[in-house]
Design a protein around this motif. Structure first.
Motif, PDB file in Angstrom:
ATOM      1  N   PRO A   5       0.823  -1.222   0.000  1.00  0.00           N
ATOM      2  CA  PRO A   5       0.000   0.000   0.000  1.00  0.00           C
ATOM      3  C   PRO A   5       0.852   1.265   0.000  1.00  0.00           C
ATOM      4  N   GLN A   6       2.007   1.210   0.679  1.00  0.00           N
ATOM      5  CA  GLN A   6       2.906   2.369   0.710  1.00  0.00           C
ATOM      6  C   GLN A   6       3.398   2.706  -0.705  1.00  0.00           C
ATOM      7  N   HIS A   7       3.775   1.669  -1.464  1.00  0.00           N
ATOM      8  CA  HIS A   7       4.231   1.859  -2.833  1.00  0.00           C
ATOM      9  C   HIS A   7       3.108   2.436  -3.704  1.00  0.00           C
ATOM     10  N   LEU A   8       1.944   1.801  -3.682  1.00  0.00           N
ATOM     11  CA  LEU A   8       0.858   2.234  -4.566  1.00  0.00           C
ATOM     12  C   LEU A   8       0.304   3.603  -4.177  1.00  0.00           C
ATOM     13  N   THR A   9       0.377   3.950  -2.888  1.00  0.00           N
ATOM     14  CA  THR A   9      -0.041   5.292  -2.481  1.00  0.00           C
ATOM     15  C   THR A   9       0.920   6.327  -3.055  1.00  0.00           C
ATOM     16  N   GLY A  10       2.209   5.984  -3.050  1.00  0.00           N
ATOM     17  CA  GLY A  10       3.199   6.857  -3.683  1.00  0.00           C
ATOM     18  C   GLY A  10       2.921   7.018  -5.170  1.00  0.00           C
ATOM     19  N   GLU A  11       2.537   5.926  -5.825  1.00  0.00           N
ATOM     20  CA  GLU A  11       2.225   5.987  -7.252  1.00  0.00           C
ATOM     21  C   GLU A  11       0.950   6.789  -7.510  1.00  0.00           C
ATOM     22  N   LEU A  12      -0.012   6.687  -6.587  1.00  0.00           N
ATOM     23  CA  LEU A  12      -1.236   7.477  -6.702  1.00  0.00           C
ATOM     24  C   LEU A  12      -0.909   8.973  -6.629  1.00  0.00           C
ATOM     25  N   PHE A  13      -0.104   9.349  -5.654  1.00  0.00           N
ATOM     26  CA  PHE A  13       0.337  10.733  -5.492  1.00  0.00           C
ATOM     27  C   PHE A  13       1.116  11.188  -6.732  1.00  0.00           C
ATOM     28  N   ASN A  14       2.014  10.331  -7.184  1.00  0.00           N
ATOM     29  CA  ASN A  14       2.841  10.600  -8.368  1.00  0.00           C
ATOM     30  C   ASN A  14       1.971  10.871  -9.598  1.00  0.00           C
ATOM     31  N   SER A  15       0.955  10.005  -9.765  1.00  0.00           N
ATOM     32  CA  SER A  15       0.088  10.082 -10.941  1.00  0.00           C
ATOM     33  C   SER A  15      -0.826  11.303 -10.899  1.00  0.00           C
ATOM     34  N   VAL A  16      -1.453  11.517  -9.745  1.00  0.00           N
ATOM     35  CA  VAL A  16      -2.401  12.631  -9.608  1.00  0.00           C
ATOM     36  C   VAL A  16      -1.718  13.968  -9.850  1.00  0.00           C
ATOM     37  N   GLN A  17      -0.480  14.106  -9.332  1.00  0.00           N
ATOM     38  CA  GLN A  17       0.238  15.380  -9.445  1.00  0.00           C
ATOM     39  C   GLN A  17       1.235  15.435 -10.607  1.00  0.00           C
ATOM     40  N   LYS A  18       1.333  14.294 -11.346  1.00  0.00           N
ATOM     41  CA  LYS A  18       2.266  14.229 -12.488  1.00  0.00           C
ATOM     42  C   LYS A  18       3.686  14.658 -12.079  1.00  0.00           C
ATOM     43  N   LEU A  19       4.209  13.955 -11.065  1.00  0.00           N
ATOM     44  CA  LEU A  19       5.473  14.373 -10.445  1.00  0.00           C
ATOM     45  C   LEU A  19       6.714  13.693 -11.020  1.00  0.00           C
ATOM     46  N   ASN A  20       6.542  12.572 -11.687  1.00  0.00           N
ATOM     47  CA  ASN A  20       7.693  11.873 -12.278  1.00  0.00           C
ATOM     48  C   ASN A  20       8.741  11.475 -11.232  1.00  0.00           C
ATOM     49  N   MET A  21       8.278  10.964 -10.079  1.00  0.00           N
ATOM     50  CA  MET A  21       9.193  10.483  -9.042  1.00  0.00           C
ATOM     51  C   MET A  21       9.642   9.050  -9.358  1.00  0.00           C
ATOM     52  N   THR A  22      10.786   8.663  -8.820  1.00  0.00           N
ATOM     53  CA  THR A  22      11.296   7.298  -8.964  1.00  0.00           C
ATOM     54  C   THR A  22      11.042   6.534  -7.676  1.00  0.00           C
ATOM     55  N   HIS A  23      10.452   5.341  -7.800  1.00  0.00           N
ATOM     56  CA  HIS A  23      10.168   4.500  -6.643  1.00  0.00           C
ATOM     57  C   HIS A  23      11.381   3.643  -6.297  1.00  0.00           C
ATOM     58  N   VAL A  24      11.752   3.635  -5.015  1.00  0.00           N
ATOM     59  CA  VAL A  24      12.839   2.789  -4.524  1.00  0.00           C
ATOM     60  C   VAL A  24      12.258   1.815  -3.502  1.00  0.00           C
ATOM     61  N   PRO A  25      12.050   0.546  -3.882  1.00  0.00           N
ATOM     62  CA  PRO A  25      11.466  -0.425  -2.949  1.00  0.00           C
ATOM     63  C   PRO A  25      12.504  -1.001  -1.988  1.00  0.00           C
ATOM     64  N   TYR A  26      12.084  -1.230  -0.746  1.00  0.00           N
ATOM     65  CA  TYR A  26      12.934  -1.872   0.255  1.00  0.00           C
ATOM     66  C   TYR A  26      12.265  -3.167   0.723  1.00  0.00           C
ATOM     67  N   LYS A  27      13.007  -3.973   1.437  1.00  0.00           N
ATOM     68  CA  LYS A  27      12.458  -5.227   1.965  1.00  0.00           C
ATOM     69  C   LYS A  27      11.928  -4.986   3.377  1.00  0.00           C
ATOM     70  N   GLY A  28      10.849  -4.225   3.456  1.00  0.00           N
ATOM     71  CA  GLY A  28      10.239  -3.922   4.744  1.00  0.00           C
ATOM     72  C   GLY A  28      10.390  -2.459   5.134  1.00  0.00           C
ATOM     73  N   SER A  29       9.594  -2.035   6.111  1.00  0.00           N
ATOM     74  CA  SER A  29       9.623  -0.648   6.580  1.00  0.00           C
ATOM     75  C   SER A  29      10.946  -0.290   7.247  1.00  0.00           C
ATOM     76  N   ALA A  30      11.484  -1.220   8.038  1.00  0.00           N
ATOM     77  CA  ALA A  30      12.673  -0.914   8.842  1.00  0.00           C
ATOM     78  C   ALA A  30      13.856  -0.429   7.994  1.00  0.00           C
ATOM     79  N   PRO A  31      14.259  -1.154   6.938  1.00  0.00           N
ATOM     80  CA  PRO A  31      15.388  -0.657   6.142  1.00  0.00           C
ATOM     81  C   PRO A  31      15.063   0.623   5.376  1.00  0.00           C
ATOM     82  N   ALA A  32      13.811   0.789   4.965  1.00  0.00           N
ATOM     83  CA  ALA A  32      13.431   2.022   4.268  1.00  0.00           C
ATOM     84  C   ALA A  32      13.531   3.209   5.215  1.00  0.00           C
ATOM     85  N   ILE A  33      13.031   3.031   6.425  1.00  0.00           N
ATOM     86  CA  ILE A  33      13.084   4.109   7.421  1.00  0.00           C
ATOM     87  C   ILE A  33      14.540   4.418   7.783  1.00  0.00           C
TER      88      ILE A  33
END
Length: 324
Positions: free
Chosen positions: A164-192
């Motif tokens: 959901p965190q990834h797709l929410t980012g994509e929703l924000f990206n799409s709605v605002q046409k921001l052209n952000m790059t998604h960087v996936p991590y293996k869980g919240s802890a390493p991303a944080i």
């Protein structure tokens, strides 16, 4: 002969109704396996373990949590799909394998909308958009301007592809046409960890995971994805308040049974679950996680799951998000 046939059918139907009612009344007749398709200690466990404890104490049979991680939640979920539909194998999971994975995984071995029976939602937790303090933005308008100034050279983290965190980012990206790059991590802890270190400037995460770092001042909350402000973050505006109502999203956690589990059994599991959700212990869990009360009927939860599936399928298609 026709009358006899009709009478026989009526008798058979009545017998089956009595049989299913008896099955529901006696459930559980043995220990219940509760599959959580994520590693131990994750957000799904926050709902699953106290639920299992209360039902074990109240119903006289053990409700055993089986953390069966892998495949973005698909491995454990598939095990429940294959189980006997008698109420003795259940699933407690986040939304990903139910309403997101079918749109981002090319090879799914099951169809969640057909192969699982929704019982009740358990928790619905908003996501918070947070930024590293080095990002020169105090609110959503300033953040959008900053991202746009980077002209496609801005990244955001998530706890994993297809979450959901990834797709929410994509929703924000799409709605605002921001052209952000998604960087996936293996869980919240390493991303944080990378966000705190300034290696990634921004991420979406659940209030469950990110609250300690907001409180410590190590990350700056920009906006929250719920329909209304969270009691945990009363000073943080919603996306709707900031002029972007399309970005409404939750990390939710629900209870499911295999499809074809008899309706009376589903109804009893639901009744026991609602009883738990009205307990003081669960009230505290809701308060600590920032969740609304979301206990529901199986029919209403089914409608919610269908709507969520349609929503995230559209976001995945628009963004081109895939996992495999």
């Amino acid at each position: 002969m026709k009358l006899l046939s009709t009478k026989s059918l009526a008798i058979a139907f009545a017998a089956s109704v009595v049989s299913m009612s008896a099955l529901a009344q006696n459930w559980p007749t043995k220990n219940v396996t509760v599959v959580v398709p994520w590693p131990p200690g994750g957000p799904s466990d926050i709902a699953a373990r106290p639920w299992a404890k209360q039902l074990t104490e109240g119903l006289g049979k053990s409700f055993i949590i089986d953390n069966r991680a892998g495949g973005g939640g698909n491995i454990g979920t598939a095990a429940v799909v294959r189980a006997q539909p008698d109420g003795h194998t259940l699933l407690i999971t986040s939304s990903a394998p139910i309403v997101i994975n079918p749109s981002v995984y090319k090879n799914m071995t099951f169809d969640p909308l057909k192969d699982l029976a929704p019982v009740s939602n358990l928790l619905r937790v908003p996501l918070v958009l947070v930024a590293h303090p080095s990002v020169p933005a105090k609110n959503l308008k300033e953040l959008i301007a900053h991202i746009q100034s980077k002209k496609g050279q801005f990244s955001y983290a998530s706890s994993g592809a297809g979450t959901p965190q990834h797709l929410t980012g994509e929703l924000f990206n799409s709605v605002q046409k921001l052209n952000m790059t998604h960087v996936p991590y293996k869980g919240s802890a390493p991303a944080i960890s990378d966000l705190l270190g300034g290696h990634i400037p921004m991420m979406f995460d659940s209030t469950i995971a990110i609250m300690p770092h907001i409180k410590s001042g190590k990350v700056r909350p920009i906006a929250i994805s719920s329909a209304k402000r969270s009691p945990l973050l009363p000073d943080v505006p919603t996306f709707a308040e900031a002029g972007i109502p399309a970005v409404e999203s939750y990390a939710w956690y629900g209870l499911f049974a295999p499809a074809k589990t008899p309706a009376p059994v589903i109804a009893k599991i639901n009744a026991e679950t609602i009883k738990f959700m009205k307990s003081p212990e669960f009230e505290k869990i809701r308060a600590d996680t920032g969740s609304d009360y979301v206990g529901d009927t199986p029919a209403n939860f089914t409608k919610f799951v269908q709507a969520e599936s349609a929503k995230w399928s559209k976001v995945a298609k628009q963004s081109g998000a895939t996992v495999d």
